[in-house]
Design a protein around this motif. Sequence first.
Motif, PDB file in Angstrom:
ATOM      1  N   GLY A  82       0.764  -1.251   0.089  1.00  0.00           N
ATOM      2  CA  GLY A  82      -0.127  -0.021  -0.004  1.00  0.00           C
ATOM      3  C   GLY A  82       0.972   1.273  -0.030  1.00  0.00           C
ATOM      4  O   GLY A  82       0.174   2.508  -0.072  1.00  0.00           O
ATOM      5  N   TYR A  83       2.123   0.934   0.307  1.00  0.00           N
ATOM      6  CA  TYR A  83       3.065   2.140   0.122  1.00  0.00           C
ATOM      7  C   TYR A  83       3.685   2.361  -1.315  1.00  0.00           C
ATOM      8  O   TYR A  83       4.271   1.432  -1.777  1.00  0.00           O
ATOM      9  CB  TYR A  83       4.110   2.318   1.069  1.00  0.00           C
ATOM     10  N   PRO A  84       3.250   3.013  -2.368  1.00  0.00           N
ATOM     11  CA  PRO A  84       3.626   3.028  -3.647  1.00  0.00           C
ATOM     12  C   PRO A  84       5.088   2.952  -4.042  1.00  0.00           C
ATOM     13  O   PRO A  84       5.785   2.187  -4.700  1.00  0.00           O
ATOM     14  CB  PRO A  84       3.057   4.404  -4.331  1.00  0.00           C
ATOM     15  N   ILE A  85       5.896   3.985  -3.339  1.00  0.00           N
ATOM     16  CA  ILE A  85       7.385   3.684  -3.603  1.00  0.00           C
ATOM     17  C   ILE A  85       8.089   2.464  -3.267  1.00  0.00           C
ATOM     18  O   ILE A  85       8.959   1.838  -4.191  1.00  0.00           O
ATOM     19  CB  ILE A  85       8.193   4.779  -2.908  1.00  0.00           C
ATOM     20  N   VAL A  86       7.697   1.680  -2.072  1.00  0.00           N
ATOM     21  CA  VAL A  86       7.861   0.392  -1.738  1.00  0.00           C
ATOM     22  C   VAL A  86       7.624  -0.584  -2.589  1.00  0.00           C
ATOM     23  O   VAL A  86       8.329  -1.444  -3.262  1.00  0.00           O
ATOM     24  CB  VAL A  86       7.495   0.290  -0.398  1.00  0.00           C
ATOM     25  N   ASP A  87       6.440  -0.550  -2.999  1.00  0.00           N
ATOM     26  CA  ASP A  87       5.722  -1.557  -4.052  1.00  0.00           C
ATOM     27  C   ASP A  87       6.389  -1.438  -5.549  1.00  0.00           C
ATOM     28  O   ASP A  87       6.452  -2.384  -5.872  1.00  0.00           O
ATOM     29  CB  ASP A  87       4.162  -1.206  -4.251  1.00  0.00           C
ATOM     30  N   PRO A 133       7.975   6.504   4.089  1.00  0.00           N
ATOM     31  CA  PRO A 133       7.819   6.110   2.832  1.00  0.00           C
ATOM     32  C   PRO A 133       6.961   7.282   1.846  1.00  0.00           C
ATOM     33  O   PRO A 133       7.246   7.032   0.706  1.00  0.00           O
ATOM     34  CB  PRO A 133       7.079   4.877   2.944  1.00  0.00           C
ATOM     35  N   VAL A 134       6.172   8.050   2.406  1.00  0.00           N
ATOM     36  CA  VAL A 134       5.488   9.042   1.640  1.00  0.00           C
ATOM     37  C   VAL A 134       6.555  10.223   1.200  1.00  0.00           C
ATOM     38  O   VAL A 134       6.665  10.526   0.093  1.00  0.00           O
ATOM     39  CB  VAL A 134       4.496   9.479   2.476  1.00  0.00           C
ATOM     40  N   LEU A 135       7.346  10.631   2.200  1.00  0.00           N
ATOM     41  CA  LEU A 135       8.008  11.811   1.941  1.00  0.00           C
ATOM     42  C   LEU A 135       9.342  11.259   1.223  1.00  0.00           C
ATOM     43  O   LEU A 135       9.870  11.980   0.337  1.00  0.00           O
ATOM     44  CB  LEU A 135       8.695  12.200   3.561  1.00  0.00           C
ATOM     45  N   GLN A 136       9.758   9.934   1.281  1.00  0.00           N
ATOM     46  CA  GLN A 136      10.890   9.633   0.388  1.00  0.00           C
ATOM     47  C   GLN A 136      10.264   9.594  -0.934  1.00  0.00           C
ATOM     48  O   GLN A 136      10.990   9.973  -1.808  1.00  0.00           O
ATOM     49  CB  GLN A 136      11.354   8.110   0.943  1.00  0.00           C
ATOM     50  N   GLY A 137       9.234   8.961  -1.150  1.00  0.00           N
ATOM     51  CA  GLY A 137       8.638   8.925  -2.369  1.00  0.00           C
ATOM     52  C   GLY A 137       8.522  10.282  -3.060  1.00  0.00           C
ATOM     53  O   GLY A 137       9.077  10.570  -4.051  1.00  0.00           O
ATOM     54  N   GLU A 138       8.079  11.260  -2.344  1.00  0.00           N
ATOM     55  CA  GLU A 138       7.852  12.639  -2.698  1.00  0.00           C
ATOM     56  C   GLU A 138       9.171  13.444  -3.029  1.00  0.00           C
ATOM     57  O   GLU A 138       9.185  14.030  -4.047  1.00  0.00           O
ATOM     58  CB  GLU A 138       6.914  13.627  -1.845  1.00  0.00           C
TER      59      GLU A 138
END
Length: 307
Positions: free
Chosen positions: A158-163, A237-242
């Motif tokens: 459910g965490y896009p960058i991880v998936d 994981p959200v901030l890393q993705g952004e």
Amino acid sequence: LPAPAAIPGAEPPAGGESLESLGLYPVPGEPDWAAGFSEFWQPGEAGAQARLARFAAGALKAYDAARNTPGIEGSSGLSPHLRFGEVSPRQAWHAARAAAKGSGVETWLKEILWREFAYHLLWHRPEMPQRNLRAEFDAFPWHPDATLLRAWQQGRTGYPIVDAGMRQLWQTGWMHNRVRMVAGSLLVKHLLQPWQDGAAWFWDTLVDADLASNSASWQWVAGCGTDAAPYFRVFNPVLQGEKFDPEGAYVRRWVPELAKLPKAFLHKPWEAPAGILAAAGVALGRAYPRPVVGPAEGRARALAAFG
Ligand SMILES: Cc1cc2nc3c(=O)[nH]c(=O)nc-3n(C[C@H](O)[C@H](O)[C@H](O)COP(=O)(O)OP(=O)(O)OC[C@H]3O[C@@H](n4cnc5c(N)ncnc54)[C@H](O)[C@@H]3O)c2cc1C
């Protein structure tokens, strides 16, 4: 030179059977998960030299800035070739120094040295692949959970960058370094799964799977290694993705079911209003999962366990 001593189990099989038929060298069967790898890799010395030459003439100069952006080809992709000795670290080192000067080259040479450091650690601490380098972690309260581990392995946390990273790994045998750190952190910190389970999955799926680098890196991620990050460093994981995939090129490529989401919600689809999800064709909780552990809850659990 004296004749080498026989290695038990290495004698040729009697009776003409192939090693493969005896199950000693299993190759992918049905399904063959490696079928698409040839699109990304050319194993062997020629492939290694071609990649080194391309990198030295291109991305090397800008490596400093580009190496953290998973949506572009900002790193060398030499790891499987180094792993299998198709190019040596010395060749790579000298080719890079001859090709360019400046911070890009300097930073890249340091990465080559991280690999040497991992080998140094494995030599002096041969237990590193299984045991915490820092013994105080032996009492760590992991929560092994087969369902959470499976969701992570399949790229359905459910965490896009991880998936995106976990699917890139499955489809190509490689994952971008920044995303390895974020995906590893999510597994051991938010999900509280033993780092050895993450290392085992990487060992099975990476084309560059390397006992020294993989074990040292997982111990670094978990906080039990020699140069480990402090326990309160929990990657968000959200901030890393952004930050590292701001336009979402990486997530859109590897998680196509989210491709039409606007970038404001791409790294946190659970915050998108229903209308935006519907317009992007995202059925949250069905086609794409909600986070297996919520971001705040995951961070709090990690800090409590690691504190
Ligand atoms: C959890 C985790 C597991 C990892 N497992 C492996 C593994 O099994 N095998 C592996 O080769 N690397 C591993 N790494 C390190 C790193 O992610 C890869 O070496 C890198 O992504 C390979 O891509 P590249 O060849 O484009 O690297 P580049 O950025 O071009 O770097 C050049 C070379 O330096 C070496 N290198 C770079 N970073 C590291 C590092 N942190 N530690 C050790 N060597 C490094 C590699 O040989 C790499 O090919 C792991 C990292 C993490 C966070």
